[in-house]
Design a protein around this motif. Structure first.
Motif, PDB file in Angstrom:
ATOM      1  N   ILE A  74      37.849  84.204  64.998  1.00 46.41           N
ATOM      2  CA  ILE A  74      36.533  83.692  65.392  1.00 46.41           C
ATOM      3  C   ILE A  74      35.541  84.838  65.528  1.00 46.41           C
ATOM      4  CG2 ILE A  74      35.255  82.636  67.303  1.00 46.41           C
ATOM      5  CD1 ILE A  74      37.636  80.767  67.707  1.00 46.41           C
ATOM      6  N   GLN A  75      36.005  85.953  66.097  1.00 43.76           N
ATOM      7  CA  GLN A  75      35.134  87.124  66.211  1.00 43.76           C
ATOM      8  C   GLN A  75      34.766  87.659  64.824  1.00 43.76           C
ATOM      9  OE1 GLN A  75      36.792  90.529  68.277  1.00 43.76           O
ATOM     10  NE2 GLN A  75      34.765  91.199  68.919  1.00 43.76           N
ATOM     11  N   GLU A  76      35.726  87.673  63.905  1.00 45.07           N
ATOM     12  CA  GLU A  76      35.438  88.096  62.536  1.00 45.07           C
ATOM     13  C   GLU A  76      34.407  87.170  61.893  1.00 45.07           C
ATOM     14  OE1 GLU A  76      38.683  88.901  59.873  1.00 45.07           O
ATOM     15  OE2 GLU A  76      39.972  89.585  61.505  1.00 45.07           O
ATOM     16  N   TYR A  77      34.559  85.877  62.148  1.00 46.32           N
ATOM     17  CA  TYR A  77      33.610  84.898  61.614  1.00 46.32           C
ATOM     18  C   TYR A  77      32.206  85.133  62.184  1.00 46.32           C
ATOM     19  CZ  TYR A  77      31.257  80.362  61.174  1.00 46.32           C
ATOM     20  OH  TYR A  77      30.341  79.368  60.925  1.00 46.32           O
ATOM     21  N   GLU A  78      32.124  85.328  63.487  1.00 45.85           N
ATOM     22  CA  GLU A  78      30.820  85.506  64.132  1.00 45.85           C
ATOM     23  C   GLU A  78      30.142  86.803  63.696  1.00 45.85           C
ATOM     24  OE1 GLU A  78      31.890  85.236  68.225  1.00 45.85           O
ATOM     25  OE2 GLU A  78      31.820  83.033  68.257  1.00 45.85           O
ATOM     26  N   MET A  79      30.936  87.839  63.404  1.00 48.88           N
ATOM     27  CA  MET A  79      30.388  89.136  63.008  1.00 48.88           C
ATOM     28  C   MET A  79      30.282  89.296  61.497  1.00 48.88           C
ATOM     29  SD  MET A  79      29.825  90.583  65.923  1.00 48.88           S
ATOM     30  CE  MET A  79      29.564  92.294  65.449  1.00 48.88           C
ATOM     31  N   PHE A  80      30.600  88.264  60.751  1.00 50.22           N
ATOM     32  CA  PHE A  80      30.662  88.362  59.290  1.00 50.22           C
ATOM     33  C   PHE A  80      29.301  88.724  58.703  1.00 50.22           C
ATOM     34  CE2 PHE A  80      30.735  86.898  54.924  1.00 50.22           C
ATOM     35  CZ  PHE A  80      31.989  87.295  54.494  1.00 50.22           C
ATOM     36  N   ARG A  81      29.296  89.733  57.857  1.00 53.29           N
ATOM     37  CA  ARG A  81      28.090  90.182  57.170  1.00 53.29           C
ATOM     38  C   ARG A  81      28.445  90.635  55.759  1.00 53.29           C
ATOM     39  NH1 ARG A  81      26.570  88.213  61.078  1.00 53.29           N
ATOM     40  NH2 ARG A  81      24.950  88.819  62.563  1.00 53.29           N
ATOM     41  N   MET A  82      27.487  90.517  54.866  1.00 54.49           N
ATOM     42  CA  MET A  82      27.659  91.044  53.517  1.00 54.49           C
ATOM     43  C   MET A  82      27.717  92.567  53.578  1.00 54.49           C
ATOM     44  SD  MET A  82      25.167  90.358  50.237  1.00 54.49           S
ATOM     45  CE  MET A  82      25.806  90.479  48.574  1.00 54.49           C
ATOM     46  N   LEU A  83      28.686  93.167  52.890  1.00 58.24           N
ATOM     47  CA  LEU A  83      28.837  94.617  52.891  1.00 58.24           C
ATOM     48  C   LEU A  83      27.949  95.251  51.823  1.00 58.24           C
ATOM     49  CD1 LEU A  83      32.731  94.810  53.237  1.00 58.24           C
ATOM     50  CD2 LEU A  83      30.999  94.847  55.060  1.00 58.24           C
ATOM     51  N   LYS A  84      27.613  96.497  52.018  1.00 65.96           N
ATOM     52  CA  LYS A  84      26.775  97.208  51.060  1.00 65.96           C
ATOM     53  C   LYS A  84      27.468  97.272  49.700  1.00 65.96           C
ATOM     54  CE  LYS A  84      24.231 101.535  50.385  1.00 65.96           C
ATOM     55  NZ  LYS A  84      23.915 102.871  50.948  1.00 65.96           N
ATOM     56  N   GLY A  85      26.758  96.856  48.659  1.00 67.68           N
ATOM     57  CA  GLY A  85      27.293  96.892  47.308  1.00 67.68           C
ATOM     58  C   GLY A  85      28.235  95.751  46.981  1.00 67.68           C
TER      59      GLY A  85
END
Length: 214
Positions: free
Chosen positions: A131-142
């Motif tokens: 759940i924490q991974e889901y909440e913090m999910f962001r597109m990575l550079k590149g």
């Protein structure tokens, strides 16, 4: 060599997916699909205690003699045996050894789950981490849209297997918010032109890839 992989090479629709002890979550989903394709009654046997025809006598529940079973009850009772045979044929020797002494298919399935997913406290901790991974999910550079989709789907599928539920709109909004600023024009266009409750999962990403401008 084959046992280095979570499944054997290729797949046949008339054989259960093989499990060698790796990637249990993936195998469990494939196994449910395979079993239900044969008969939903077989999957019901896996999730519940074995069906045994009984009758009431003097306030007690007594098992009926096999000779008194109806064809319908006999078929339902056999689902447990059929399911046990399916699971047995889907496991390598090490995994089969774990469940070889189980009396019912439900016990077999629960043993595999406890072994590879952990007991409730472990599952709960794992769920909180995801759940924490889901909440913090962001597109990575590149990172490409396809790579974002793969990571996002991996987290969602694991959470759903642990009992977490999502609706399409929630997932669509989440994935749109995680993209970097270079995708903002497309995100705005999709948000204004699409019904976020109806886009497929993984949400929005196919629509983003089809847009020719960036």
């Amino acid at each position: 060599m084959a046992e280095k992989f979570p499944f054997g090479e290729g797949a046949l629709i008339n054989r259960p997916p093989l499990f060698f002890g790796l990637n249990y979550q993936f195998w469990k989903v494939k196994m449910k699909i395979f079993v239900e394709s044969l008969d939903k009654g077989i999957w019901d046997a896996i999730e519940k205690d074995p069906f045994i025809p009984k009758f009431e006598k003097d306030g007690s529940s007594i098992e009926k003699p096999w000779s008194q079973w109806t064809d319908a009850k006999n078929k339902k009772a056999k689902f447990d045996c059929i399911a046990k045979n399916i699971i047995r044929s889907a496991l390598n020797s090490d995994e089969f050894f774990r469940i070889s002494q189980c009396a019912s298919v439900k016990e077999m399935w629960d043993t595999l789950e406890d072994t590879h997913e952990g007991i409730n406290d472990v599952k709960r901790a794992r769920k909180h981490t995801l759940i924490q991974e889901y909440e913090m999910f962001r597109m990575l550079k590149g990172e490409s849209i396809a790579e974002v989709q793969k990571r996002f789907t991996h987290i969602i599928n694991h959470l759903m297997s642990l009992g977490k539920t999502f609706d399409k709109e929630e997932l669509n909004i989440k994935i749109l918010k995680c993209l970097d600023r270079s995708w903002q024009p497309k995100v705005t266009a999709i948000s204004e032109s699409k019904d976020l409750t109806s886009l497929t999962q993984p949400p929005c990403l196919e629509s983003l890839e089809k847009m020719s401008w960036r």
